[in-house]
Design a protein around this motif. Sequence first.
Motif, mmCIF file in Angstrom:
data_model
loop_
_atom_site.group_PDB
_atom_site.id
_atom_site.type_symbol
_atom_site.label_atom_id
_atom_site.label_comp_id
_atom_site.label_asym_id
_atom_site.label_seq_id
_atom_site.Cartn_x
_atom_site.Cartn_y
_atom_site.Cartn_z
ATOM 1 N N TYR A 18 0.846 -1.197 0.000
ATOM 2 C CA TYR A 18 0.000 0.000 0.000
ATOM 3 C C TYR A 18 0.879 1.244 0.000
ATOM 4 O O TYR A 18 1.672 1.453 0.913
ATOM 5 C CB TYR A 18 -0.924 0.007 1.218
ATOM 6 N N HIS A 19 0.709 2.066 -1.006
ATOM 7 C CA HIS A 19 1.437 3.333 -1.114
ATOM 8 C C HIS A 19 0.819 4.323 -0.128
ATOM 9 O O HIS A 19 -0.394 4.523 -0.115
ATOM 10 C CB HIS A 19 1.337 3.860 -2.549
ATOM 11 N N PHE A 20 1.638 4.945 0.712
ATOM 12 C CA PHE A 20 1.163 5.878 1.727
ATOM 13 C C PHE A 20 1.219 7.294 1.174
ATOM 14 O O PHE A 20 2.238 7.732 0.653
ATOM 15 C CB PHE A 20 2.042 5.784 2.979
ATOM 16 N N GLU A 21 0.133 8.017 1.301
ATOM 17 C CA GLU A 21 0.052 9.387 0.804
ATOM 18 C C GLU A 21 -0.506 10.275 1.908
ATOM 19 O O GLU A 21 -1.481 9.924 2.563
ATOM 20 C CB GLU A 21 -0.864 9.450 -0.414
ATOM 21 N N PHE A 22 0.135 11.414 2.111
ATOM 22 C CA PHE A 22 -0.362 12.351 3.105
ATOM 23 C C PHE A 22 -0.392 13.765 2.573
ATOM 24 O O PHE A 22 -1.370 14.475 2.756
ATOM 25 C CB PHE A 22 0.499 12.317 4.373
ATOM 26 N N GLU A 23 0.652 14.189 1.944
ATOM 27 C CA GLU A 23 0.739 15.582 1.531
ATOM 28 C C GLU A 23 -0.439 15.950 0.649
ATOM 29 O O GLU A 23 -0.754 15.245 -0.294
ATOM 30 C CB GLU A 23 2.057 15.838 0.793
ATOM 31 N N ALA A 35 -1.280 8.187 -8.825
ATOM 32 C CA ALA A 35 -0.907 7.464 -7.607
ATOM 33 C C ALA A 35 -0.691 5.980 -7.887
ATOM 34 O O ALA A 35 -1.159 5.440 -8.881
ATOM 35 C CB ALA A 35 -1.990 7.634 -6.552
ATOM 36 N N HIS A 36 0.016 5.366 -6.963
ATOM 37 C CA HIS A 36 0.231 3.924 -7.002
ATOM 38 C C HIS A 36 -0.843 3.270 -6.144
ATOM 39 O O HIS A 36 -1.096 3.704 -5.022
ATOM 40 C CB HIS A 36 1.611 3.579 -6.457
ATOM 41 N N PHE A 37 -1.475 2.258 -6.657
ATOM 42 C CA PHE A 37 -2.491 1.516 -5.908
ATOM 43 C C PHE A 37 -1.955 0.130 -5.620
ATOM 44 O O PHE A 37 -1.187 -0.394 -6.406
ATOM 45 C CB PHE A 37 -3.785 1.425 -6.732
ATOM 46 N N PRO A 38 -2.350 -0.463 -4.499
ATOM 47 C CA PRO A 38 -3.284 0.034 -3.488
ATOM 48 C C PRO A 38 -2.701 1.244 -2.766
ATOM 49 O O PRO A 38 -1.497 1.442 -2.715
ATOM 50 C CB PRO A 38 -3.493 -1.145 -2.559
ATOM 51 N N LEU A 39 -3.610 2.030 -2.191
ATOM 52 C CA LEU A 39 -3.257 3.331 -1.659
ATOM 53 C C LEU A 39 -3.849 3.521 -0.271
ATOM 54 O O LEU A 39 -4.985 3.138 -0.009
ATOM 55 C CB LEU A 39 -3.815 4.411 -2.602
ATOM 56 N N LEU A 66 -8.497 3.886 2.298
ATOM 57 C CA LEU A 66 -7.772 2.767 1.702
ATOM 58 C C LEU A 66 -8.439 2.378 0.393
ATOM 59 O O LEU A 66 -9.654 2.130 0.367
ATOM 60 C CB LEU A 66 -7.768 1.581 2.667
ATOM 61 N N PHE A 67 -7.645 2.320 -0.678
ATOM 62 C CA PHE A 67 -8.199 2.080 -2.013
ATOM 63 C C PHE A 67 -7.473 0.971 -2.754
ATOM 64 O O PHE A 67 -6.259 0.816 -2.617
ATOM 65 C CB PHE A 67 -8.090 3.354 -2.876
ATOM 66 N N PHE A 119 -12.355 9.313 -6.257
ATOM 67 C CA PHE A 119 -11.311 9.366 -7.257
ATOM 68 C C PHE A 119 -11.854 8.813 -8.568
ATOM 69 O O PHE A 119 -12.970 9.103 -8.947
ATOM 70 C CB PHE A 119 -10.085 8.595 -6.770
ATOM 71 N N ASP A 120 -11.081 7.997 -9.214
ATOM 72 C CA ASP A 120 -11.506 7.414 -10.478
ATOM 73 C C ASP A 120 -12.622 6.409 -10.268
ATOM 74 O O ASP A 120 -12.782 5.842 -9.187
ATOM 75 C CB ASP A 120 -10.323 6.727 -11.162
ATOM 76 N N ALA A 121 -13.366 6.156 -11.333
ATOM 77 C CA ALA A 121 -14.479 5.210 -11.259
ATOM 78 C C ALA A 121 -14.009 3.801 -10.950
ATOM 79 O O ALA A 121 -14.792 2.979 -10.496
ATOM 80 C CB ALA A 121 -15.262 5.222 -12.570
ATOM 81 N N ASN A 122 -12.741 3.507 -11.199
ATOM 82 C CA ASN A 122 -12.263 2.148 -10.943
ATOM 83 C C ASN A 122 -11.503 2.025 -9.618
ATOM 84 O O ASN A 122 -10.853 1.016 -9.368
ATOM 85 C CB ASN A 122 -11.392 1.650 -12.104
ATOM 86 N N ALA A 123 -11.579 3.013 -8.748
ATOM 87 C CA ALA A 123 -10.989 2.922 -7.410
ATOM 88 C C ALA A 123 -12.111 2.726 -6.411
ATOM 89 O O ALA A 123 -13.096 3.456 -6.410
ATOM 90 C CB ALA A 123 -10.196 4.177 -7.082
#
Length: 137
Positions: A18-23, A35-39, A66-67, A119-123
Motif C-alpha cells: 500500500y502506497h502511503f500518501e499524506f501531503e 498514484a500507485h495503488f493500493p493506496l 484505503l483504495f 477518485f476514479d471510477a475504478n478505485a
Amino acid sequence: MALLEKIRTLCEQVNPAYHFEFENDWMMNVKADDAHFPLVYFEEYTDGRFNVAYGLKKSVMVELHLFRLVPMHCSAVEREQAREQIEEEFVLPFIEAINASGDFEQIEEFTCLPEPTMFDANATGVLLRFWVTYRVC
C-alpha cells in the motif's frame, strides 16, 4: 516521532504494497490519477482533545482512506469483494499492529465504512476511522 510518522511506519510495516500518501498540496482526486495503488491516504486530522487527569495525553481522530483498483464499471459485488480484501489484508492487521505498538492506548472500537467515490471510477475502498490516545510528554 510525530503522529503522522508513527502511522506511516505502521502502515508500511503492516502491508508495504500500500502506497502511503499524506501531503495534500494538490487535490487528492487529481493527484490519485498518478498514484500507485493500493493506496492509503492519511486525512489531516482536525479534532484533538487533551486530558491532564493522569498525565498529559492527547486524543486524535485519524482517518485512513484505503483504495484498490477494480475493473471499470464493475458490479457492486466486485466492489464489495475488493473492500473485504482491504479489510483482511490491511485494516485488521493495522489495528492489531497499532495496539501492539505500545505507542498508543488500546483501540477498542473503530469504524470501517465503504468509501464514497472520490477518485476514479475504478478505485474502490474503505474509510477507516478511529481515535488514538497517546502521551504528549
